[in-house]
Scaffold this motif. Structure first.
Motif, PDB file in Angstrom:
ATOM      1  N   PRO A   4      12.404  -1.475 -44.272  1.00 30.72           N
ATOM      2  CA  PRO A   4      11.242  -0.693 -43.839  1.00 30.72           C
ATOM      3  C   PRO A   4      10.811  -1.095 -42.434  1.00 30.72           C
ATOM      4  O   PRO A   4      10.848  -2.260 -42.073  1.00 30.72           O
ATOM      5  N   SER A   5      10.436  -0.104 -41.675  1.00 31.00           N
ATOM      6  CA  SER A   5       9.948  -0.393 -40.327  1.00 31.00           C
ATOM      7  C   SER A   5       8.454  -0.653 -40.376  1.00 31.00           C
ATOM      8  O   SER A   5       7.758  -0.211 -41.277  1.00 31.00           O
ATOM      9  N   VAL A   6       7.996  -1.381 -39.403  1.00 30.97           N
ATOM     10  CA  VAL A   6       6.566  -1.619 -39.288  1.00 30.97           C
ATOM     11  C   VAL A   6       5.988  -0.567 -38.347  1.00 30.97           C
ATOM     12  O   VAL A   6       6.696  -0.044 -37.486  1.00 30.97           O
ATOM     13  N   PRO A   7       4.718  -0.237 -38.498  1.00 28.18           N
ATOM     14  CA  PRO A   7       4.121   0.744 -37.581  1.00 28.18           C
ATOM     15  C   PRO A   7       4.034   0.173 -36.169  1.00 28.18           C
ATOM     16  O   PRO A   7       4.070  -1.045 -35.990  1.00 28.18           O
ATOM     17  N   PRO A   8       3.913   1.051 -35.173  1.00 29.34           N
ATOM     18  CA  PRO A   8       3.759   0.539 -33.811  1.00 29.34           C
ATOM     19  C   PRO A   8       2.475  -0.274 -33.696  1.00 29.34           C
ATOM     20  O   PRO A   8       1.524  -0.045 -34.445  1.00 29.34           O
ATOM     21  N   PRO A   9       2.437  -1.221 -32.774  1.00 33.16           N
ATOM     22  CA  PRO A   9       1.210  -2.012 -32.600  1.00 33.16           C
ATOM     23  C   PRO A   9       0.019  -1.086 -32.333  1.00 33.16           C
ATOM     24  O   PRO A   9       0.018  -0.327 -31.364  1.00 33.16           O
ATOM     25  N   ALA A  10      -0.977  -1.139 -33.193  1.00 33.45           N
ATOM     26  CA  ALA A  10      -2.110  -0.215 -33.123  1.00 33.45           C
ATOM     27  C   ALA A  10      -2.801  -0.248 -31.765  1.00 33.45           C
ATOM     28  O   ALA A  10      -3.168   0.784 -31.231  1.00 33.45           O
ATOM     29  N   GLY A  11      -2.959  -1.402 -31.193  1.00 32.83           N
ATOM     30  CA  GLY A  11      -3.665  -1.511 -29.927  1.00 32.83           C
ATOM     31  C   GLY A  11      -2.892  -0.989 -28.735  1.00 32.83           C
ATOM     32  O   GLY A  11      -3.442  -0.886 -27.646  1.00 32.83           O
ATOM     33  N   GLY A  95      -2.397 -10.325 -20.922  1.00 36.22           N
ATOM     34  CA  GLY A  95      -3.690  -9.771 -20.576  1.00 36.22           C
ATOM     35  C   GLY A  95      -4.433  -9.260 -21.782  1.00 36.22           C
ATOM     36  O   GLY A  95      -4.187  -9.682 -22.906  1.00 36.22           O
ATOM     37  N   GLU A  96      -5.304  -8.304 -21.498  1.00 37.33           N
ATOM     38  CA  GLU A  96      -6.142  -7.769 -22.556  1.00 37.33           C
ATOM     39  C   GLU A  96      -6.093  -6.244 -22.561  1.00 37.33           C
ATOM     40  O   GLU A  96      -5.797  -5.610 -21.559  1.00 37.33           O
ATOM     41  N   VAL A  97      -6.397  -5.715 -23.741  1.00 41.52           N
ATOM     42  CA  VAL A  97      -6.482  -4.268 -23.939  1.00 41.52           C
ATOM     43  C   VAL A  97      -7.921  -3.968 -24.319  1.00 41.52           C
ATOM     44  O   VAL A  97      -8.484  -4.604 -25.204  1.00 41.52           O
ATOM     45  N   VAL A 102      -5.390  -1.445 -19.938  1.00 38.94           N
ATOM     46  CA  VAL A 102      -4.679  -2.716 -20.035  1.00 38.94           C
ATOM     47  C   VAL A 102      -4.784  -3.437 -18.696  1.00 38.94           C
ATOM     48  O   VAL A 102      -4.584  -2.823 -17.642  1.00 38.94           O
ATOM     49  N   ARG A 103      -5.118  -4.723 -18.736  1.00 37.15           N
ATOM     50  CA  ARG A 103      -5.163  -5.559 -17.543  1.00 37.15           C
ATOM     51  C   ARG A 103      -4.203  -6.718 -17.772  1.00 37.15           C
ATOM     52  O   ARG A 103      -4.355  -7.474 -18.740  1.00 37.15           O
ATOM     53  N   LEU A 104      -3.208  -6.860 -16.902  1.00 38.69           N
ATOM     54  CA  LEU A 104      -2.170  -7.870 -17.060  1.00 38.69           C
ATOM     55  C   LEU A 104      -2.051  -8.736 -15.816  1.00 38.69           C
ATOM     56  O   LEU A 104      -2.210  -8.234 -14.692  1.00 38.69           O
ATOM     57  N   ARG A 105      -1.731 -10.011 -16.010  1.00 41.98           N
ATOM     58  CA  ARG A 105      -1.504 -10.950 -14.914  1.00 41.98           C
ATOM     59  C   ARG A 105      -0.251 -11.744 -15.241  1.00 41.98           C
ATOM     60  O   ARG A 105      -0.053 -12.151 -16.393  1.00 41.98           O
ATOM     61  N   GLU A 122       0.328  -8.423 -10.818  1.00 42.99           N
ATOM     62  CA  GLU A 122      -0.765  -7.971 -11.678  1.00 42.99           C
ATOM     63  C   GLU A 122      -0.617  -6.467 -11.877  1.00 42.99           C
ATOM     64  O   GLU A 122      -0.235  -5.762 -10.947  1.00 42.99           O
ATOM     65  N   ARG A 123      -0.937  -6.002 -13.076  1.00 44.21           N
ATOM     66  CA  ARG A 123      -0.859  -4.574 -13.384  1.00 44.21           C
ATOM     67  C   ARG A 123      -2.115  -4.148 -14.115  1.00 44.21           C
ATOM     68  O   ARG A 123      -2.572  -4.833 -15.019  1.00 44.21           O
ATOM     69  N   ASP A 124      -2.640  -3.006 -13.717  1.00 43.10           N
ATOM     70  CA  ASP A 124      -3.730  -2.350 -14.433  1.00 43.10           C
ATOM     71  C   ASP A 124      -3.215  -0.983 -14.859  1.00 43.10           C
ATOM     72  O   ASP A 124      -2.697  -0.233 -14.031  1.00 43.10           O
ATOM     73  N   VAL A 125      -3.331  -0.678 -16.148  1.00 45.88           N
ATOM     74  CA  VAL A 125      -2.875   0.598 -16.691  1.00 45.88           C
ATOM     75  C   VAL A 125      -4.046   1.241 -17.421  1.00 45.88           C
ATOM     76  O   VAL A 125      -4.674   0.593 -18.266  1.00 45.88           O
ATOM     77  N   ASP A 126      -4.334   2.497 -17.095  1.00 45.13           N
ATOM     78  CA  ASP A 126      -5.420   3.232 -17.747  1.00 45.13           C
ATOM     79  C   ASP A 126      -4.894   4.577 -18.222  1.00 45.13           C
ATOM     80  O   ASP A 126      -4.305   5.328 -17.428  1.00 45.13           O
TER      81      ASP A 126
END
Length: 158
Positions: A4-11, A95-97, A102-105, A122-126
């Motif tokens: 069985p597969s797991v669902p995609p990461p909810a966040g 980083g954090e969601v 998403v903010r990544l370093r 560093e990446r910021d994704v919106d």
């Protein structure tokens, strides 16, 4: 044997899909350029998302850059991104969601002997609706952390 597969990461599920659009790149050591881009993010059945990206010059269509990797959600609501670049750079970002932002370093960057010296990324994704915007900052080749890339992409129909 069926596993069985797991669902995609909810966040991180808001990143799923194919995204395409245009961006602008700049850095103190190069001339400003415009590029087209396609990003694919998909779920493999494991607790992470797979990622591929490619860009091309808008003026003549020549290939510019590509990267591949994985997005992983952490138990504390954070995110980890592992990317490999064909230029000899491997980056780990954390980083954090918050909602669909998403903010990544970078926490680790490794380079081959022939790669340009990259110190930090560093990446910021919106994501808002069907639109994904991002900005990338980079410290490399003796230049301190500064803006490098920004693009706006639209989710493509599947």
């Amino acid at each position: 044997m069926n596993v069985p597969s797991v669902p995609p990461p909810a966040g991180l599920s808001f990143l799923l899909g194919t995204w395409a659009g245009e961006g602008v790149g700049e850095y103190p050591t190069i001339e400003t350029f415009r590029y087209g881009e396609e990003i694919r993010v998909w779920h493999t059945g494991k607790p992470f998302l797979a990622y591929s990206q490619r860009t091309w010059a808008l003026d003549d269509g020549r290939p510019l850059h590509s990267e591949v990797g994985y997005w992983r959600a952490t138990p504390d609501g954070g995110v980890e991104l592992v990317l490999a670049h064909p230029t000899g750079v491997v980056e780990v970002q954390e980083g954090e969601v918050a909602g669909q932002a998403v903010r990544l370093r970078s926490t680790s960057i490794a380079t081959t002997a022939t790669a340009k010296h990259v110190v930090a990324l560093e990446r910021d994704v919106d994501v808002v609706g069907e639109q994904l915007r991002y900005a990338v900052r980079m410290a490399a080749v003796g230049v301190p952390l500064t803006h490098h890339l920004a693009a706006t992409l639209r989710r493509q129909p599947e």
